[in-house]
Scaffold this motif. Sequence first.
Motif: not given
Lengths: 388, 290
Positions: A347-361
Amino acid sequence: MTPFSAIKRLVATTALVSALCHPALAQQTIKIGSVLSVTGPASFLGEPEDKTLRMYVEKINAAGGVNGKKIELVLYDDGGDANKARTFATRLIEDDKVMAMVGGSTTGTTMAMIPVFEAAEVPLISLGGAIEIVQPVQKYVFKTPHTDKMACEKIFENLKQRNLTNIAMISGTDGFGASMRAQCNIAAPKYGIKVVAEESYGPRDSDMTAQLTKIKNTAGIQAVVNPGFGQGPAIVTRNYAQLGMSATPLYQSHGVASKSFIDLAGPAADGVRLPAAALLVGDKLPDSDAQKKIVVDYKKAYEDGTKQPVSTFGGHAYDGLFILVDAIKRANSTDPKKLRDEIEKTKGFVGTGGVVNMSPTDHLGLDLSAFRMLEIKGGDWTLLAPGT
Amino acid sequence: MAEFFQFLMSGLTVGAVYALVALGFTLVYNASDVVNFAQGEFVMLGGMVTVFVSAMGVPLPLAALIAVIVSVAVGLLLYWLAIAPARGASAVTLIIITIGASILLRGAAQVVFDKQFHKLPAFSGDTPINLFGAAVQPQSFWVLGGTAVIVLLLYMFLERTVLGKAVLATAANRLAARLVGINITTVMALAFGGSAAIGAIAGILVTPITLTSYDVGTLLALKGFAAAMLGGMGNPLGAVAGGLLLGLLESFGAGYISSTYKDAFAFIVILIVLFAMPQGLFGRRTVERV
């Protein structure tokens, strides 16, 4: 001692030694696998990914590793061949016993490897572009690059703001072009866009004037969208200017988001718009932007380390590696199943591609804000203000 | 009508490159009965060496000359190191050798140069010329003109010089040629060097339009081979006609019918031609005299 007993003893000793050593080794290092297309037709993806992974694994290890353990990177080059990729995937699982994998440079190689990792229940973070990788969601499969669907939506959003509704598409017949073309056709009605004309070109074609002439002579076209990567879009852009079509806006995809595209297309690229990751315009981002520090740092590290211009593809590898490293830290374990659960909780991982918020879906975790709309002006990218 | 001319010009431009590659195939095939599948790699070498040498600050014409010299050297090496030692081997073996050489050259180009695409500046600017309503790049005229000059020079060489006649004699009957004192080795080296030079010039002329990279040769070899077959393997005139025809088929196919099946049209027509006349459009019928 008979020769037979000697052999028996040798076998027994070897078995014993390997049995003793293996867990010991596993405890000392974190084994991460990677299968990339470092050579072959997709080498422009695999090469920066390969350099990025090696560089950052070295950096992480020099700084003491993750949770006190060093990372051991097992990297294979599939040359862009899906069959080879699958063989290497099996080797990573069965011989190297990796606990996770960052890789699969292309959609094709990734799709070939997914069954191996799903069956072995080892997480795979793909660097391939197409949405099929994470849709439908599979338990152990994640990916970091933006999808072609998002690129279409970003382009259509921009077209809608400019009140341009009738478009023509000229797409590459390669995997990327074909997949993005399909996604654009699906996304178009949602934005009230009508695809009036459709043309295609082979990935190695050297002249697209015939197709563009057809588009030029189709009445009512307000903009042209070109899904594709490699040298094709550069030639499309040049032919576009040659035919004097520059009055109609031309949109390229994120597949051309590198400085070499501007270089190859030359002055013809002026006025071309495209969606791209923040990495491309790191220095132009406002300081308040969450991604600014990450992308500027990565760009500097990559360009200092390799003496080559940064590309978004290496950035995908960076994101994949650090999503995994974060998951290892949180899980405080190298058990693939626990890693998977932690990756999914990113959640809220800031990478080069954008801010990543994963979920089970959602095993991608990016939204449209990950893409910036750019226009090429005077041989450089310019960041378009929202709404223009 | 403007549309027609647009398709015509783009077809002719692409076709001229196929024609030059086909000409290279023909030259080598005539002299040595070898189908040299490394022919496309000379086109790549021509473009890539010019790009890299001119990037070092060498003026373009000189860089182009160096590229031709390098390609000829590679062509001669290919003959001396790979083809000549296998003299007497079957045609299939020789073809396999040339395919191997093509893979080797591509691999070496990856290491020596890089894997990126490169461009060259157009020789006389980028401003399109309006021709009957079709916008044509000035470089297209360079490609067409260059092809015409090469074809003419090759024709003069083969018909008007003793050396050229020796090549023709070798092509007609190798044993007889040797019996009248023609040095077969020289003729073959000439054919390999000459075809390399033609390929390299094609690469230099076309790079400003099509861009180049280490692996552009593969597709060109395929298309050039198809053009040579279409025209009639071994006939220089046929090679040129076949190349231009292939380019036009692709362009008109993409323009008037559908770009999705662009390559298919060209190959379907070639298959039809080869079914109807297996020797190609201009191929000579083999007459066995007993």
